[in-house]
Every structure is written in structure tokens, then in C-alpha cells.
Design an enzyme around this catalytic site. Structure first.
Site, PDB file in Angstrom:
ATOM      1  N   THR A  31       0.870  -1.182   0.000  1.00  0.00           N
ATOM      2  CA  THR A  31       0.000   0.000   0.000  1.00  0.00           C
ATOM      3  C   THR A  31       0.902   1.226   0.000  1.00  0.00           C
ATOM      4  OG1 THR A  31      -0.042   0.130   2.382  1.00  0.00           O
ATOM      5  CG2 THR A  31      -1.791  -1.136   1.366  1.00  0.00           C
ATOM      6  N   GLU A  85      -5.809  -3.824   0.039  1.00  0.00           N
ATOM      7  CA  GLU A  85      -6.097  -4.948   0.935  1.00  0.00           C
ATOM      8  C   GLU A  85      -7.324  -5.744   0.506  1.00  0.00           C
ATOM      9  OE1 GLU A  85      -5.353  -1.892   1.701  1.00  0.00           O
ATOM     10  OE2 GLU A  85      -4.269  -1.689   3.584  1.00  0.00           O
ATOM     11  N   TRP A 128     -20.514  15.744  11.769  1.00  0.00           N
ATOM     12  CA  TRP A 128     -19.647  15.390  10.652  1.00  0.00           C
ATOM     13  C   TRP A 128     -19.987  16.199   9.406  1.00  0.00           C
ATOM     14  CZ3 TRP A 128     -15.911  12.770  12.559  1.00  0.00           C
ATOM     15  CH2 TRP A 128     -16.125  11.772  13.516  1.00  0.00           C
ATOM     16  N   LYS A 137     -15.002  17.395  11.679  1.00  0.00           N
ATOM     17  CA  LYS A 137     -16.035  17.427  12.709  1.00  0.00           C
ATOM     18  C   LYS A 137     -16.216  18.873  13.146  1.00  0.00           C
ATOM     19  CE  LYS A 137     -17.803  14.296  16.099  1.00  0.00           C
ATOM     20  NZ  LYS A 137     -17.546  13.284  17.089  1.00  0.00           N
TER      21      LYS A 137
HETATM   22  P1  ADP Z   1      -3.851   4.166  -0.591  1.00  0.00           P
HETATM   23  O1  ADP Z   1      -4.292   3.866   0.809  1.00  0.00           O
HETATM   24  O2  ADP Z   1      -2.421   4.272  -0.752  1.00  0.00           O
HETATM   25  O3  ADP Z   1      -4.633   5.262  -1.269  1.00  0.00           O
HETATM   26  P2  ADP Z   1      -5.377   2.249  -2.019  1.00  0.00           P
HETATM   27  O4  ADP Z   1      -5.229   2.472  -3.446  1.00  0.00           O
HETATM   28  O5  ADP Z   1      -5.470   0.877  -1.517  1.00  0.00           O
HETATM   29  O6  ADP Z   1      -4.149   2.843  -1.360  1.00  0.00           O
HETATM   30  O7  ADP Z   1      -6.561   3.171  -1.534  1.00  0.00           O
HETATM   31  C1  ADP Z   1      -7.727   2.688  -0.993  1.00  0.00           C
HETATM   32  C2  ADP Z   1      -8.575   3.816  -0.545  1.00  0.00           C
HETATM   33  O8  ADP Z   1      -9.006   4.619  -1.643  1.00  0.00           O
HETATM   34  C3  ADP Z   1      -9.845   3.370   0.113  1.00  0.00           C
HETATM   35  O9  ADP Z   1      -9.630   3.014   1.460  1.00  0.00           O
HETATM   36  C4  ADP Z   1     -10.719   4.611  -0.038  1.00  0.00           C
HETATM   37  O10 ADP Z   1     -10.443   5.563   0.965  1.00  0.00           O
HETATM   38  C5  ADP Z   1     -10.292   5.177  -1.360  1.00  0.00           C
HETATM   39  N1  ADP Z   1     -11.246   4.789  -2.398  1.00  0.00           N
HETATM   40  C6  ADP Z   1     -11.151   3.805  -3.292  1.00  0.00           C
HETATM   41  N2  ADP Z   1     -12.216   3.784  -4.108  1.00  0.00           N
HETATM   42  C7  ADP Z   1     -13.035   4.782  -3.728  1.00  0.00           C
HETATM   43  C8  ADP Z   1     -14.303   5.274  -4.172  1.00  0.00           C
HETATM   44  N3  ADP Z   1     -14.945   4.772  -5.210  1.00  0.00           N
HETATM   45  N4  ADP Z   1     -14.837   6.336  -3.501  1.00  0.00           N
HETATM   46  C9  ADP Z   1     -14.205   6.885  -2.445  1.00  0.00           C
HETATM   47  N5  ADP Z   1     -13.003   6.466  -1.991  1.00  0.00           N
HETATM   48  C10 ADP Z   1     -12.417   5.427  -2.618  1.00  0.00           C
END
Ligand code: ADP
Length: 557
Positions: free
Chosen positions: A188, A333, A450, A445
Site C-alpha cells: 500500500t 487490501e 460530521w 467534525k
Molecule cells: P492508498 O491507501 O495508498 O490510497 P489504495 O489504493 O489501496 O491505497 O486506496 C484505498 C482507498 O481509496 C480506500 O480506502 C478509499 O479511501 C479510497 N477509495 C477507493 N475507491 C473509492 C471510491 N470509489 N470512492 C471513495 N473512496 C475510494
């Protein structure tokens, strides 16, 4: 127990090779190069994968060894996707945009034994080679003879094409592999702390890519041509290459040419039906396509995710170019696709399409794929109802969800009790359709309530003069936090903070209205092209955030 009498056929990537070789040998993979495109059939690719498998053995790659890739989306990277796991080793896709120290950490942590690197990226990798002693060989990938000077930049570097030539023809005897064996490793991007390795198994990759073939998910089929823009070093390019190997969809790969202009040209010439990438790349493409009258009509179904997909972006693509963008949610993940948004509204009906309800539905992150179970957990650990209002942290479990990080006890609390705590805050309606309100670390917040930065951004980006918007929390004496909206305006636009507030007024609750904007030149992006709010927050606290304007006064803060 009366045991079922069915075969225990292993879910391994060997089946993907079999599909490519024996069921879809004529499907094609096209790569964009500096000299134009290069195409190979799946049948030809399988022959090269056999050679590559022999070459890996000749290099001494043994069972469970980690084999790194440092490459763009291209045919050779795809060959490695297949050959490395099928010889029993682990494909470790390195993010080519990471900082040097992160790369050193990741390569050392994974103990990569060999790294395959695109010739166009040798100069990026070479400066850290001395710091990663675990790597015994580098293999440089490129067309034609690799310049000896390029090879000399990496210790003991070999040429990919030479290796394949020397490996000789003929079928390779692949070892049988347990479906629970590790197939691929992806770190990640590590927004906090060190990057963490997610170790996919053959079984998880097989199940995830099979699910993405469903018509309620990506819906990839043998008649599709998939343009894979999401990097192959980012969560296996969302599983699209694996899914294509199963169903025989053609693949189109842009290599390093990810700017709107070459992408637009590639779309016009290769006529893909599906494209997958993050919203920022879709937004660039839209601007370019509008200005240059690009024909995007071949794209019927696109997948977008990685961050919230702005409603307006989907609307503009659909209304101006007939391109439907569907939203997916997930993370490294979760392999990564966990939910997919195929709303039930009748998309052919022009009137229904114009309705806000339809676009609200389209802007949701969608429902969990089969085999993914999801729940929302509140502040005190209580499960929140799916009622369209109650928010909580999303937790998921399923056969392609990580159970732990690779060799890293930190972050173990995320995996408590067999569920993965994702760090994303959302609500879900009665039909389990998800709506992300924020990442836990991005929530605002204000006065105990929120404010969803995702929704605010979505609404600000619906303004025709706004190209990008990122909302962060600003410390406030009275309210604890208030939203500060960083916007990038279209060139020449003179829209004011007050006008943006007027645009928002009918769209969001009154107390959500930002009292401060920052007019910036560009929202900083992470290595995978997402808005990097961490950088904006740092600028705010160091008082280096440009263009800040108090609403009403229109004066600089
Ligand atoms: P990083 O944590 O480095 O960004 P990832 O690519 O695994 O790595 O990112 C996952 C995160 O991206 C998710 O936990 C979420 O916060 C965000 N995410 C992914 N898809 C969406 C979506 N369609 N809408 C909003 N957030 C998203």
C-alpha cells in the site's frame, strides 16, 4: 459429515494460462510504444510465458522467491504477471512513482531476488541499486537491442529479450501449486508509517477476477477490448489483466503514455470498449476530448475508483460522449474491488437520466460483490444499520480480503476478529449500497457534527469553472474544525469564493458551507494519482497554502 463428491480443482493462475492458450489464443494484447503500437496474440504470449518460465528457472528463481517488477502497463509486464506465479514464485509489483527511500524499504522488506525493469525506467531504479543487496539480478525490458550503457547502470543486468531467446522454445512443465500459495505482493502506498505488503494468493486472485467478470461488476467478456490505464503496479491493475486472461477480452496497454493526448489517440485507433482508471485521469481525458473533438464512442462501460468519482464527471462523460462510468470501491487490501455500482435506474430513458436521483445513485460506491460481506461499525464498536443515514467505519471480509500484512505486525488491529477495518467511513441504504463520506483521517467534525469532505468536493466540482476540489479540516476555536475548500479553477475563470458558496447553498446543509477557500494551481497527487490531502494539511499548518480567501471579504487570509 457427508463429504461432497466434487473435484478439488485448484484455483491457480495456471488455469488463466490454459484459457489464454487453449480457449482464447486469438485474443490480442496491444501496447503503445514510442514507435506506434505493437500487438501480440494470447497464443504468442503463452509461448513467451513458457520461455520466461524457463528463464526464471535459469536465473535460479525458486518456489516462493519474490520477483520484482518496475514497469508500466505493457506486454512484458503481463508476461511476468503470468509466468512468475505459475513457476511458484511471487510477483512483486513495485510502484515506479514512489520516493527512493520507500522503494529501498519495500525491496528490502520483500527481499526481492530479481527485478525486471522497463528500459525507460532504468534511470529511476539505478540510483538505489547499491542500497538493495538482496537483488541478485536485474533484467531490462525493451524493444530491440538494449543499449549496453543502459545495461551497465544496473549491476549484473541482463536483457529480457536475450533471456527469452536463450530459454528456447517448447512447452514448460509448470509445477503444481497449492491454491493458497502466494501469487503476488503489492505494498500500500503508506500514507502513514511504512508501506505494508498485501500478499495475494492464487485462490484470491482467481476468485476476485472471476467475480469482476460478472455483469453487475466490470462485466468484462470476450467481445470487450479493455484499455488498462490503472497501473499494473497498483493492486494488480484492479484485476483487469487476470480477468481478461479468463474471458479472452483484448487488452490495450498505454505503457508510459498516460497523458490525455496519447490516451485519446489510443482510444480513437484501438477502439476499446472498457477503460479503468482513477477520476483524475478521466477528468484530464474529458477536458482534452471536449477541446479536441475526440471520438470516445467505442467506450461503452468504464470503471472508475480509487477515490470518489464526481457526479459531474460521470454526467459529462455520459451526456457529451455517451460513455458510462461506473464506480467501484476498494483498496489494495481488498484485491482491490469490494463493491461495484451498477444502479438499477433505467439508463436508456433520457428523462430519468436527467434526474438528480439517478445521478445520486450513480455517485454511490455500490453494493458488495458476491463473497464480500460488509458491515458498518460505529464509534463504540456497535454495528450501524443500513438505513441510508447512519455512518460507521466499513469492515469487510471475504476470500479476496487480506487477513494480515506481510511480515509486519504493525497494523494488526485492522484485522481483528476476521474482519478488515478499512478506515473508510460510509453509510449504506437498505439494499447495502454504499456511500463513502470520508476516510477516517480526512473527516471534518464541526461543532460536533460530521461534514463529508467527499460530498462537499463532489458538489464544488459540479460548478462548471471548477477543475479540482479538495476539502480539508481547518482548526477553529469555536467549532473545533471548519471545512477549507482548495479549488483549481478553469483557466481564465474569475469565479469568487462567494459565488462558489452561492453555488453550494442549495446543495448542502448550511453549516457545511465553507467560510474559506484556497485558490490553488493544482491539487497535489499521490503516487497513484489521488488527491493528497496530507500535503494540503501540511501546507495549511505551515501557513504556506496559497490563494486563501475568506468568504464575504474576498480578501486574502
Ligand atoms: P492508498 O491507501 O495508498 O490510497 P489504495 O489504493 O489501496 O491505497 O486506496 C484505498 C482507498 O481509496 C480506500 O480506502 C478509499 O479511501 C479510497 N477509495 C477507493 N475507491 C473509492 C471510491 N470509489 N470512492 C471513495 N473512496 C475510494
Amino acid at each position: 459429515m457427508l463429504e461432497g463428491l466434487m473435484q478439488d480443482y485448484p484455483l491457480t493462475l495456471h488455469h488463466m494460462l490454459h484459457r489464454m492458450r487453449d480457449v482464447h489464443p486469438d485474443s490480442k494484447l496491444t501496447t503503445l510504444t514510442a514507435q506506434g503500437t505493437r500487438t501480440a496474440s494470447f497464443g504468442e504470449i503463452c509461448e513467451r510465458v513458457d520461455r520466461l518460465a524457463r528463464a526464471l528457472r535459469a536465473l535460479g528463481v525458486a518456489d516462493a522467491d519474490r520477483v520484482g517488477t518496475f514497469a508500466w502497463n505493457n506486454q512484458r509486464h503481463f508476461e511476468l504477471y503470468m509466468a512468475v506465479p505459475c513457476v511458484g514464485a511471487v510477483l512483486h509489483t513495485l510502484n515506479v512513482r514512489l520516493f527512493a527511500e520507500q522503494l529501498v524499504y519495500i525491496i528490502g522488506h520483500a527481499q526481492d531476488r530479481v527485478i525486471f525493469v522497463d528500459d525507460s525506467l532504468v534511470d529511476v531504479l539505478a540510483p538505489i541499486a547499491a542500497q538493495v543487496s538482496c537483488v541478485r539480478n536485474y533484467v531490462v525490458m525493451g524493444d530491440g537491442e538494449i543499449d549496453p550503457q543502459t545495461l551497465a547502470k544496473l549491476p549484473g543486468a541482463l536483457s529480457y529479450e536475450h533471456l527469452l531467446e536463450q530459454a528456447g522454445e517448447g512447452p514448460f512443465e509448470y509445477p503444481s501449486v497449492d491454491e493458497r500459495q502466494a501469487a503476488a505482493l503489492c505494498y500500500t502506498s503508506g500514507t502513514t508509517g511504512n508501506p505494508k505488503g498485501v500478499l495475494y494468493s492464487h485462490r484470491s486472485v482467481c476468485l476476485h477476477s472471476t467475480a469482476s467478470l460478472m455483469s453487475d461488476a466490470l462485466g468484462l467478456s470476450s467481445t470487450d477490448r479493455a484499455l488498462v490505464v490503472v497501473p499494473m503496479f497498483h493492486a494488480n491493475a484492479w484485476g483487469i489483466p487476470h480477468a481478461a486472461s479468463l474471458c479472452g477480452a483484448d487488452l490495450v496497454m498505454p505503457d508510459r503514455f498516460l497523458q490525455a493526448q496519447p490516451l485519446a489517440k489510443l482510444i480513437e485507433s484501438e477502439r476499446p470498449t472498457i477503460m479503468g482508471c482513477v477520476p483524475t485521469i478521466f477528468a484530464d481525458l474529458l477536458r482534452y476530448a471536449d477541446q479536441n473533438d475526440v471520438d470516445l464512442s467505442s467506450l461503452t462501460n468504464c470503471a472508475c475508483g480509487g477515490s470518489a468519482v464526481p457526479r459531474q464527471l460521470m454526467k459529462d462523460f455520459q451526456q457529451r460522449h455517451g460513455v458510462r462510468i461506473y464506480q467501484a470501491w476498494g483498496m489494495t487490501e481488498t484485491s482491490p474491488v469490494a463493491t461495484y455500482s451498477r444502479p438499477p435506474a433505467p439508463p436508456e430513458d433520457a428523462e430519468a437520466q436527467a434526474q438528480d436521483d439517478y445521478w445520486d445513485a450513480r455517485a454511490r460506491q455500490g453494493t458488495p460483490l458476491p463473497w464480500v460481506q460488509m458491515r458498518l461499525v460505529g464509534d463504540n464498536g456497535q454495528q450501524m444499520p443500513f438505513d441510508g443515514l447512519s455512518t460507521g467505519e466499513i469492515e469487510v471480509r471475504g476470500p479476496w480480503i487480506a487477513a494480515a500484512y506481510y511480515n509486519d505486525p504493525t497494523g494488526a488491529e485492522k484485522f481483528d476478529g476476521g474482519w478488515l477495518a478499512t478506515g473508510d467511513i460510509a453509510c449504506a441504504d437498505e439494499r447495502a449500497s454504499l456511500q463513502i463520506t470520508d476516510r477516517a483521517k480526512d473527516v471534518i467534525k464541526s461543532g460536533g457534527e460530521w461534514i463529508s469532505s467527499v460530498e462537499l468536493e463532489n458538489q464544488v466540482m459540479a460548478h462548471p469553472d471548477v477543475i479540482e476540489a479538495a476539502v480539508i479540516a481547518k482548526p477553529d476555536q469555536k467549532w473545533a474544525e471548519r471545512p477549507l475548500c482548495c479549488v483549481v479553477l478553469r483557466e481564465g475563470s474569475t469565479v469568487s469564493a462567494q459565488q462558489l458558496v452561492e453555488h453550494l447553498r442549495p446543495r448542502v446543509a448550511k453549516w457545511w458551507l465553507p467560510d474559506e477557500f484556497a485558490f490553488i494551481e493544482e491539487v497535489p497527487k499521490t503516487s497513484v494519482g489521488k488527491f493528497d490531502k496530507k500535503v494540503l494539511r501540511a501546507r495549511l499548518s505551515e501557513d504556506t497554502l496559497q490563494g486563501r480567501v475568506q468568504v464575504g471579504s474576498e480578501g486574502r487570509v
